[in-house]
Design a protein around this motif. Structure first.
Motif, PDB file in Angstrom:
ATOM      1  N   VAL A 221      36.465  35.682  55.809  1.00  0.00           N
ATOM      2  CA  VAL A 221      37.377  35.400  54.693  1.00  0.00           C
ATOM      3  C   VAL A 221      37.010  36.240  53.477  1.00  0.00           C
ATOM      4  CG1 VAL A 221      38.023  33.639  52.998  1.00  0.00           C
ATOM      5  CG2 VAL A 221      38.049  33.090  55.426  1.00  0.00           C
ATOM      6  N   ILE A 222      35.731  36.248  53.116  1.00  0.00           N
ATOM      7  CA  ILE A 222      35.307  36.983  51.924  1.00  0.00           C
ATOM      8  C   ILE A 222      35.504  38.477  52.109  1.00  0.00           C
ATOM      9  CG2 ILE A 222      33.323  37.570  50.487  1.00  0.00           C
ATOM     10  CD1 ILE A 222      32.326  34.711  50.907  1.00  0.00           C
ATOM     11  N   GLU A 223      35.175  38.993  53.279  1.00  0.00           N
ATOM     12  CA  GLU A 223      35.344  40.424  53.521  1.00  0.00           C
ATOM     13  C   GLU A 223      36.812  40.837  53.435  1.00  0.00           C
ATOM     14  OE1 GLU A 223      33.399  40.975  57.271  1.00  0.00           O
ATOM     15  OE2 GLU A 223      31.419  41.313  56.358  1.00  0.00           O
ATOM     16  N   LEU A 224      37.730  40.008  53.967  1.00  0.00           N
ATOM     17  CA  LEU A 224      39.146  40.334  53.871  1.00  0.00           C
ATOM     18  C   LEU A 224      39.622  40.276  52.422  1.00  0.00           C
ATOM     19  CD1 LEU A 224      41.893  41.004  55.073  1.00  0.00           C
ATOM     20  CD2 LEU A 224      42.227  38.564  55.504  1.00  0.00           C
ATOM     21  N   ALA A 225      39.139  39.298  51.665  1.00  0.00           N
ATOM     22  CA  ALA A 225      39.522  39.190  50.258  1.00  0.00           C
ATOM     23  C   ALA A 225      39.102  40.433  49.486  1.00  0.00           C
ATOM     24  CB  ALA A 225      38.896  37.943  49.628  1.00  0.00           C
ATOM     25  N   LEU A 226      37.875  40.886  49.685  1.00  0.00           N
ATOM     26  CA  LEU A 226      37.386  42.061  48.972  1.00  0.00           C
ATOM     27  C   LEU A 226      38.133  43.328  49.389  1.00  0.00           C
ATOM     28  CD1 LEU A 226      33.533  41.386  48.951  1.00  0.00           C
ATOM     29  CD2 LEU A 226      35.193  40.971  47.131  1.00  0.00           C
ATOM     30  N   THR A 227      38.404  43.453  50.676  1.00  0.00           N
ATOM     31  CA  THR A 227      39.159  44.613  51.158  1.00  0.00           C
ATOM     32  C   THR A 227      40.572  44.616  50.569  1.00  0.00           C
ATOM     33  OG1 THR A 227      37.921  44.655  53.233  1.00  0.00           O
ATOM     34  CG2 THR A 227      40.055  45.771  53.212  1.00  0.00           C
ATOM     35  N   THR A 228      41.195  43.461  50.518  1.00  0.00           N
ATOM     36  CA  THR A 228      42.553  43.348  49.993  1.00  0.00           C
ATOM     37  C   THR A 228      42.613  43.718  48.518  1.00  0.00           C
ATOM     38  OG1 THR A 228      43.099  41.597  51.577  1.00  0.00           O
ATOM     39  CG2 THR A 228      44.470  41.745  49.609  1.00  0.00           C
ATOM     40  N   LEU A 229      41.606  43.304  47.750  1.00  0.00           N
ATOM     41  CA  LEU A 229      41.638  43.491  46.304  1.00  0.00           C
ATOM     42  C   LEU A 229      41.071  44.827  45.845  1.00  0.00           C
ATOM     43  CD1 LEU A 229      40.581  39.887  45.239  1.00  0.00           C
ATOM     44  CD2 LEU A 229      42.880  40.865  45.289  1.00  0.00           C
ATOM     45  N   GLY A 230      40.474  45.589  46.747  1.00  0.00           N
ATOM     46  CA  GLY A 230      39.962  46.897  46.379  1.00  0.00           C
ATOM     47  C   GLY A 230      38.732  46.816  45.496  1.00  0.00           C
ATOM     48  N   GLY A 231      38.497  47.872  44.725  1.00  0.00           N
ATOM     49  CA  GLY A 231      37.255  47.969  43.955  1.00  0.00           C
ATOM     50  C   GLY A 231      37.145  47.016  42.785  1.00  0.00           C
ATOM     51  N   GLY A 232      38.256  46.514  42.298  1.00  0.00           N
ATOM     52  CA  GLY A 232      38.211  45.565  41.190  1.00  0.00           C
ATOM     53  C   GLY A 232      38.012  46.237  39.843  1.00  0.00           C
ATOM     54  N   THR A 233      37.926  45.418  38.794  1.00  0.00           N
ATOM     55  CA  THR A 233      37.759  45.878  37.415  1.00  0.00           C
ATOM     56  C   THR A 233      36.501  45.259  36.835  1.00  0.00           C
ATOM     57  OG1 THR A 233      40.164  45.951  37.153  1.00  0.00           O
ATOM     58  CG2 THR A 233      38.846  46.013  35.149  1.00  0.00           C
ATOM     59  N   ALA A 234      35.721  46.071  36.141  1.00  0.00           N
ATOM     60  CA  ALA A 234      34.458  45.584  35.595  1.00  0.00           C
ATOM     61  C   ALA A 234      34.699  44.547  34.502  1.00  0.00           C
ATOM     62  CB  ALA A 234      33.652  46.746  35.042  1.00  0.00           C
ATOM     63  N   LEU A 235      33.903  43.479  34.524  1.00  0.00           N
ATOM     64  CA  LEU A 235      33.929  42.451  33.488  1.00  0.00           C
ATOM     65  C   LEU A 235      32.971  42.885  32.385  1.00  0.00           C
ATOM     66  CD1 LEU A 235      35.189  39.486  33.221  1.00  0.00           C
ATOM     67  CD2 LEU A 235      32.888  38.693  33.759  1.00  0.00           C
ATOM     68  N   ALA A 236      33.456  42.897  31.147  1.00  0.00           N
ATOM     69  CA  ALA A 236      32.603  43.280  30.022  1.00  0.00           C
ATOM     70  C   ALA A 236      31.659  42.126  29.702  1.00  0.00           C
ATOM     71  CB  ALA A 236      33.457  43.617  28.808  1.00  0.00           C
ATOM     72  N   ILE A 237      30.352  42.387  29.719  1.00  0.00           N
ATOM     73  CA  ILE A 237      29.368  41.314  29.546  1.00  0.00           C
ATOM     74  C   ILE A 237      28.383  41.616  28.422  1.00  0.00           C
ATOM     75  CG2 ILE A 237      29.540  40.504  31.920  1.00  0.00           C
ATOM     76  CD1 ILE A 237      26.973  42.089  32.534  1.00  0.00           C
ATOM     77  N   GLY A 238      28.779  42.480  27.470  1.00  0.00           N
ATOM     78  CA  GLY A 238      27.909  42.761  26.338  1.00  0.00           C
ATOM     79  C   GLY A 238      27.757  41.559  25.427  1.00  0.00           C
ATOM     80  N   GLY A 239      26.871  41.682  24.437  1.00  0.00           N
ATOM     81  CA  GLY A 239      26.586  40.563  23.554  1.00  0.00           C
ATOM     82  C   GLY A 239      27.805  40.039  22.819  1.00  0.00           C
ATOM     83  N   GLY A 240      28.732  40.921  22.465  1.00  0.00           N
ATOM     84  CA  GLY A 240      29.917  40.491  21.732  1.00  0.00           C
ATOM     85  C   GLY A 240      31.126  40.246  22.606  1.00  0.00           C
ATOM     86  N   ASP A 241      30.984  40.377  23.911  1.00  0.00           N
ATOM     87  CA  ASP A 241      32.120  40.215  24.818  1.00  0.00           C
ATOM     88  C   ASP A 241      32.341  38.743  25.155  1.00  0.00           C
ATOM     89  OD1 ASP A 241      32.798  42.982  25.152  1.00  0.00           O
ATOM     90  OD2 ASP A 241      30.989  43.207  26.372  1.00  0.00           O
ATOM     91  N   ASP A 242      33.596  38.414  25.475  1.00  0.00           N
ATOM     92  CA  ASP A 242      33.984  37.037  25.758  1.00  0.00           C
ATOM     93  C   ASP A 242      34.428  36.929  27.215  1.00  0.00           C
ATOM     94  OD1 ASP A 242      35.096  34.496  25.915  1.00  0.00           O
ATOM     95  OD2 ASP A 242      35.959  34.588  23.901  1.00  0.00           O
ATOM     96  N   ILE A 243      33.575  36.350  28.050  1.00  0.00           N
ATOM     97  CA  ILE A 243      33.883  36.207  29.475  1.00  0.00           C
ATOM     98  C   ILE A 243      35.064  35.270  29.687  1.00  0.00           C
ATOM     99  CG2 ILE A 243      33.010  35.205  31.631  1.00  0.00           C
ATOM    100  CD1 ILE A 243      30.324  36.417  31.042  1.00  0.00           C
ATOM    101  N   ILE A 244      35.096  34.171  28.969  1.00  0.00           N
ATOM    102  CA  ILE A 244      36.167  33.187  29.149  1.00  0.00           C
ATOM    103  C   ILE A 244      37.528  33.805  28.841  1.00  0.00           C
ATOM    104  CG2 ILE A 244      37.120  30.987  28.363  1.00  0.00           C
ATOM    105  CD1 ILE A 244      34.637  30.698  30.094  1.00  0.00           C
ATOM    106  N   SER A 245      37.631  34.519  27.741  1.00  0.00           N
ATOM    107  CA  SER A 245      38.902  35.141  27.369  1.00  0.00           C
ATOM    108  C   SER A 245      39.358  36.147  28.414  1.00  0.00           C
ATOM    109  CB  SER A 245      38.768  35.829  26.004  1.00  0.00           C
ATOM    110  OG  SER A 245      39.987  36.444  25.638  1.00  0.00           O
ATOM    111  N   GLN A 246      38.425  36.910  28.969  1.00  0.00           N
ATOM    112  CA  GLN A 246      38.788  37.899  29.995  1.00  0.00           C
ATOM    113  C   GLN A 246      39.330  37.220  31.250  1.00  0.00           C
ATOM    114  OE1 GLN A 246      35.883  41.368  30.375  1.00  0.00           O
ATOM    115  NE2 GLN A 246      34.716  39.966  29.068  1.00  0.00           N
TER     116      GLN A 246
END
Length: 308
Positions: A123-148
């Protein structure tokens, strides 16, 4: 063939299927929930840019025809391919009837657990293959994970187009959850909300912070990525990734969930037996069939987290 005498016992059949359902990984069933189907091959609604979900007009003129809900040429076929595991039992282990039932039930438990692990990985392998490389989540000190992730939640709701009828799920890889749960943008919200002595941020805490109160899971499944004969290389199947996706707890062949697992109804693990060719063991066999499909690829988003 002593085991054969009880392989069709309704108690054993019910026990085997119950063991399979109990062992099913919560992450796998969350990401690709089961759709029980009547036949091993059939049609399912495949949602694409050209074939989108639309809310039908249910009004019917007097004497007129109703809007028909069905499948089109753009839809696809599911095909529940066979899966099986064997549990050999030496003839010396086969004793009285009560013991035989215990042996078969033990075999069902073991095979159900192994089958569940294989299913989660697929299941996980198919999900990752389907979604491709994805987009990086910004995790710097001033970044907002919840908003992203809130932005991603709204995107998959739009992609599903069923509003409140669909739920949004979030699956974290082990490493991604370690980063997210400790990030200042997450802990800061909980502290400002009055929880001042937070020893640990839970998945429920995180889900409650999101715009639609999303249900969340963490995949901790790992595997040995080393080739045979080399030192082990243990990796998480899902590590620095987050999958945000639309789902429903009671899927059908028609709804626009991101992923589904099609299984023959009441055929999760069918017990049986056969005699091994050397005559020294009778094999308890457990058979099932399934087909994992990404039924609405647009209703899933992959975010990647840089792990330090």
């Amino acid at each position: 063939m002593k085991l054969a005498s009880i392989s069709s016992d309704p108690i054993l059949v019910q026990y085997s299927q119950g063991a399979a359902q109990t062992a099913t990984s919560s992450v796998a069933d969350f990401l690709a929930p089961t759709v029980p189907v009547a036949t091993s091959v059939g049609r399912f609604k495949k949602y694409t840019a050209k074939s989108r979900f639309r809310i039908p007009d249910t009004r019917r003129a007097v004497g007129g025809r109703a809007t028909q809900i069905g499948f089109s040429a753009e839809d696809e076929n599911y095909n529940c391919s066979p899966h099986a595991l064997d549990f050999p039992v030496d003839v010396l282990e086969q004793i009285e009837a009560d013991g035989l039932m215990n042996i078969m039930q033990e075999g069902a438990d073991i095979c159900a657990q192994v089958g569940a692990l294989a299913h989660e990985k697929s299941v996980i392998e198919l999900a990752l293959t389907t979604l491709g490389g994805g987009t990086a989540l910004a995790i710097g000190g001033g970044d907002d994970i919840i908003s992203q992730i809130d932005t991603n939640v709204l995107s998959v709701i739009k992609a599903a187009k069923m509003g409140a009828f669909m739920n949004v799920g979030v699956v974290f890889g082990a490493g991604a959850w370690r980063v997210a749960k400790n990030h200042a943008s997450v802990r800061g919200r909980l502290i400002s909300g009055g929880k001042r002595d937070i020893a640990n941020v839970t998945l429920e805490d995180f889900g409650n912070l999101l715009i639609s109160k999303c249900d969340s899971r963490v995949s901790l499944m790992c595997f040995d990525d080393a080739a045979e004969g080399l030192d082990e290389d243990i990796e998480f199947v899902l590590d620095g990734d987050i999958i945000v996706f639309a789902r429903t707890a009671q899927p059908t062949r028609f709804d626009p969930s991101f992923m589904k697992t099609f299984r023959l109804r009441n055929q999760w693990m069918k017990p049986g037996t056969y005699q091994r060719e050397d005559g020294r063991a009778e094999v308890a066999k457990f058979d099932w069939s399934e087909d994992i499909q990404a039924t609405n690829p647009a209703a899933g988003i992959r975010r990647t987290v840089a792990l330090g």
